[in-house]
Design an enzyme around this catalytic site. Structure first.
Site, PDB file in Angstrom:
ATOM      1  N   HIS A   1       0.848  -1.196   0.000  1.00 37.66           N
ATOM      2  CA  HIS A   1       0.000   0.000   0.000  1.00 37.66           C
ATOM      3  C   HIS A   1       0.877   1.237   0.000  1.00 37.66           C
ATOM      4  CE1 HIS A   1      -3.160   2.847   1.055  1.00 37.66           C
ATOM      5  NE2 HIS A   1      -3.973   1.926   0.574  1.00 37.66           N
TER       6      HIS A   1
ATOM      7  N   ASP B   1      -7.869  -5.671   0.067  1.00 37.38           N
ATOM      8  CA  ASP B   1      -8.335  -6.515  -1.034  1.00 37.38           C
ATOM      9  C   ASP B   1      -7.917  -7.972  -0.905  1.00 37.38           C
ATOM     10  OD1 ASP B   1      -9.615  -4.487  -2.404  1.00 37.38           O
ATOM     11  OD2 ASP B   1      -7.745  -3.785  -3.268  1.00 37.38           O
TER      12      ASP B   1
HETATM   13  N1  CMC Z   1       4.257  -7.642  -4.855  1.00 38.46           N
HETATM   14  C1  CMC Z   1       5.609  -7.604  -5.006  1.00 38.46           C
HETATM   15  N2  CMC Z   1       6.350  -6.492  -4.865  1.00 38.46           N
HETATM   16  C2  CMC Z   1       5.715  -5.350  -4.567  1.00 38.46           C
HETATM   17  C3  CMC Z   1       4.309  -5.300  -4.386  1.00 38.46           C
HETATM   18  C4  CMC Z   1       3.582  -6.504  -4.536  1.00 38.46           C
HETATM   19  N3  CMC Z   1       2.248  -6.513  -4.389  1.00 38.46           N
HETATM   20  N4  CMC Z   1       3.938  -4.029  -4.074  1.00 38.46           N
HETATM   21  C5  CMC Z   1       5.058  -3.299  -4.079  1.00 38.46           C
HETATM   22  N5  CMC Z   1       6.132  -4.090  -4.372  1.00 38.46           N
HETATM   23  C6  CMC Z   1       7.564  -3.668  -4.395  1.00 38.46           C
HETATM   24  C7  CMC Z   1       7.879  -2.918  -5.674  1.00 38.46           C
HETATM   25  O1  CMC Z   1       8.336  -3.781  -6.690  1.00 38.46           O
HETATM   26  C8  CMC Z   1       8.961  -1.972  -5.186  1.00 38.46           C
HETATM   27  O2  CMC Z   1      10.160  -2.705  -5.070  1.00 38.46           O
HETATM   28  P1  CMC Z   1      11.586  -1.975  -5.349  1.00 38.46           P
HETATM   29  O3  CMC Z   1      11.706  -0.911  -4.305  1.00 38.46           O
HETATM   30  O4  CMC Z   1      12.593  -3.069  -5.216  1.00 38.46           O
HETATM   31  O5  CMC Z   1      11.510  -1.434  -6.742  1.00 38.46           O
HETATM   32  C9  CMC Z   1       8.509  -1.602  -3.767  1.00 38.46           C
HETATM   33  O6  CMC Z   1       7.726  -2.740  -3.331  1.00 38.46           O
HETATM   34  C10 CMC Z   1       7.650  -0.346  -3.677  1.00 38.46           C
HETATM   35  O7  CMC Z   1       6.566  -0.494  -4.583  1.00 38.46           O
HETATM   36  P2  CMC Z   1       5.895   0.712  -5.375  1.00 38.46           P
HETATM   37  O8  CMC Z   1       5.144   0.161  -6.547  1.00 38.46           O
HETATM   38  O9  CMC Z   1       6.932   1.771  -5.641  1.00 38.46           O
HETATM   39  O10 CMC Z   1       4.894   1.244  -4.268  1.00 38.46           O
HETATM   40  P3  CMC Z   1       3.644   2.165  -4.503  1.00 38.46           P
HETATM   41  O11 CMC Z   1       3.381   2.852  -3.223  1.00 38.46           O
HETATM   42  O12 CMC Z   1       3.819   3.024  -5.712  1.00 38.46           O
HETATM   43  O13 CMC Z   1       2.435   1.135  -4.859  1.00 38.46           O
HETATM   44  C11 CMC Z   1       0.672  -0.381  -4.669  1.00 38.46           C
HETATM   45  C12 CMC Z   1       1.475   0.726  -3.981  1.00 38.46           C
HETATM   46  C13 CMC Z   1      -0.566  -0.706  -3.828  1.00 38.46           C
HETATM   47  C14 CMC Z   1       0.169   0.113  -6.047  1.00 38.46           C
HETATM   48  C15 CMC Z   1       1.560  -1.647  -4.839  1.00 38.46           C
HETATM   49  O14 CMC Z   1       1.965  -2.125  -3.577  1.00 38.46           O
HETATM   50  C16 CMC Z   1       0.869  -2.758  -5.644  1.00 38.46           C
HETATM   51  O15 CMC Z   1       0.913  -2.749  -6.878  1.00 38.46           O
HETATM   52  N6  CMC Z   1       0.178  -3.732  -4.931  1.00 38.46           N
HETATM   53  C17 CMC Z   1      -0.591  -4.750  -5.609  1.00 38.46           C
HETATM   54  C18 CMC Z   1      -1.930  -4.182  -6.015  1.00 38.46           C
HETATM   55  C19 CMC Z   1      -2.870  -3.993  -4.847  1.00 38.46           C
HETATM   56  O16 CMC Z   1      -3.023  -4.872  -4.011  1.00 38.46           O
HETATM   57  N7  CMC Z   1      -3.562  -2.836  -4.824  1.00 38.46           N
HETATM   58  C20 CMC Z   1      -4.585  -2.544  -3.819  1.00 38.46           C
HETATM   59  C21 CMC Z   1      -4.201  -1.418  -2.907  1.00 38.46           C
HETATM   60  S1  CMC Z   1      -5.303  -1.303  -1.470  1.00 38.46           S
HETATM   61  C22 CMC Z   1      -6.879  -0.990  -2.096  1.00 38.46           C
HETATM   62  C23 CMC Z   1      -6.971   0.314  -2.813  1.00 38.46           C
HETATM   63  O17 CMC Z   1      -6.670   1.350  -2.209  1.00 38.46           O
HETATM   64  O18 CMC Z   1      -7.388   0.307  -3.973  1.00 38.46           O
END
Ligand code: CMC
Length: 430
Positions: A307, A365
């Site tokens: 998140h 989720d």
């Molecule tokens: N699985 C594997 N690695 C992950 C994941 C994951 N679900 N989420 C983040 N990472 C890693 C990412 O690869 C990155 O690694 P590095 O620093 O080595 O490059 C690090 O963690 C930070 O990730 P980010 O994408 O820069 O983080 P963000 O804050 O931009 O994204 C997020 C947040 C929710 C989009 C992301 O965690 C994600 O894609 N999660 C899966 C989708 C998901 O479950 N979304 C629902 C969110 S809660 C409900 C809502 O609000 O809609």
């Protein structure tokens, strides 16, 4: 808000004073509104990781503590003691209602649940295999064509009516999108049922026989709605605010929010999370999927994990996990293999150094799909259910923004990296 502190930015040898605003909770906020005028410089923050885009008094999240407050009230208390329509009232009006206020509010919402009869033809125009989110974006946008008398955003009464219409009709729209996709007749809302029971009735009843809503499922449905009601300035809410900043009508703004929510990184994650759990299928395959999630050459991510704001735990996920246990137990579904995979995946992933370093935990989720599937919903309905529950959050934020006399159109700037000015070259000389 008046500033009681200033920060000084030294830029090209000159000092620029920036007011520092102190919120009720959370970190201080640098007010950079005059920065361009004073320093001829922009700030750069594409994912809004360090930028407050608005002032709001509705919802607060402390990502480190795993805290979510609606108008000051913790989400676990609201999920445990309150119910969805009371939380709607709280989000919209700022205070918990008295018994009389709640009764009046519930009566008003109940009286707005029917759709204009002609709207049926919109549904019938879609292909049967259309994703219900595609139908929702279209039908909610089309409400502006049916409810002209609540599109004037300068009129507080029309804003109020539009709010009631959206909150009341969203379950009918989501249920009808589902009914259409499975070729069953549309089921009309019933005023004798509460909000969650009415939604279940419109989804699962058929005209041929009586359908009794299971109170256990109705309570679980209501809790899912409550847990999704609002979430501060997330992507879809910010989309609603940006759309509304131009003066667009409420139905168009909420349709924009639904479109944004659909993405797998946001509301679409509940569908994707359950699909991933099913793909994993059994506990012994979990290590393989954890390795894939960690592999930077593999686009696979563990959906339902991570998140932007929560860096300790998602308090909604804690309640959702308990709820999944309760619902499956009460329905007599023992040893659900998907729930077992989910629990073991949570255990193994949260003990893995990759996930620990990046502060990745199950989000709301991760467990919601398990409950929704046990209730009988197909995965394609998971995100529409999120959308219907989030509607009150979008509306509350929209109303707050519209009532702000300092409202300006949202208009971000950019860090331009394209070609510098150059002269047009005639085609024969290229
Ligand atoms: N699985 C594997 N690695 C992950 C994941 C994951 N679900 N989420 C983040 N990472 C890693 C990412 O690869 C990155 O690694 P590095 O620093 O080595 O490059 C690090 O963690 C930070 O990730 P980010 O994408 O820069 O983080 P963000 O804050 O931009 O994204 C997020 C947040 C929710 C989009 C992301 O965690 C994600 O894609 N999660 C899966 C989708 C998901 O479950 N979304 C629902 C969110 S809660 C409900 C809502 O609000 O809609």
């Amino acid at each position: 808000m008046a500033a009681d502190k200033t920060a000084t930015l030294n830029l090209n040898g000159s000092d620029i004073d920036l007011p520092v605003l102190s919120p009720t909770c959370g970190p201080d906020v640098l007010d950079i509104r005059k920065l361009y005028a004073q320093g001829d410089v922009f700030t750069y923050d594409p994912g809004f990781t360090s930028t407050a885009a608005c002032e709001s008094a509705i919802t607060f999240i402390d990502g480190d503590k795993g805290e979510l407050l609606h108008r000051g009230y913790p989400i676990d208390q609201l999920a445990g003691k309150s119910h969805y329509l009371e939380v709607c009232y709280l989000l919209l009006y700022g205070e918990l209602p008295t018994a009389d206020q709640l009764e009046e509010f519930e009566t008003t919402v109940t009286r707005h649940t029917m759709l204009h009869e002609q709207m049926q033809y919109f549904f019938r125009g879609f292909r049967r295999d259309a994703h219900p989110m595609a139908v929702m974006v279209g039908v909610v946008g089309a409400m502006a064509a049916f409810y002209h008398d609540s599109t004037d955003i300068t009129d507080p009464w029309q804003r109020e009516v539009a709010s009631f219409r959206l909150i009341a009709k969203m379950p009918t729209i989501a249920a009808w999108a589902y009914k259409y996709s499975i070729g069953q007749p549309f089921v009309y809302p019933r005023n004798d049922l509460d909000y969650a029971s009415n939604f279940l009735h419109m989804c699962f009843a058929v005209p041929a026989e009586e359908y009794k809503v299971d109170p256990i499922l109705a309570r679980a449905m209501d809790r899912i709605f409550t847990l999704h009601a609002d979430h501060e300035q997330n992507a879809s809410t910010s989309t609603v605010r940006l759309a509304s900043s131009s003066g667009a009508n409420p139905f168009a703004c909420i349709a924009a929010g639904i479109a944004c929510l659909w993405g797998p990184a946001h509301g679409g994650a509940n569908q994707a999370a359950l699909e991933t759990l099913k793909e994993i299928g059994s506990v012994d395959r979990i290590p393989e999927y954890i390795e894939r999630a960690k592999d930077k050459n593999d686009p696979f991510r563990l959906m339902g994990f991570g998140h932007r704001v929560y860096k300790n735990f998602d308090p909604r996920a804690t309640v959702m996990k308990q709820s999944a246990d309760e619902v499956l137990d009460l329905l007599g579904i023992e040893d659900n293999p998907i729930l077992q995979v989910a629990k073991e995946l949570e255990k193994q992933a949260t003990a893995d150094q990759y996930f620990i370093d990046r502060k990745l935990f199950p989000n709301v989720d991760f467990y919601s799909g398990i409950i929704l599937e046990a209730m009988g919903f197909p995965t394609s309905m998971f995100t529409p259910i999120f959308a219907l529950a989030r509607t009150v959050g979008w509306i509350s934020q929209w109303k707050e923004q519209i009532s702000d006399p300092a409202l300006k159109i949202g208009r971000p700037r950019q860090l331009y990296t394209g070609a510098a000015k150059r002269d047009y070259v005639d085609i024969e000389n290229r």
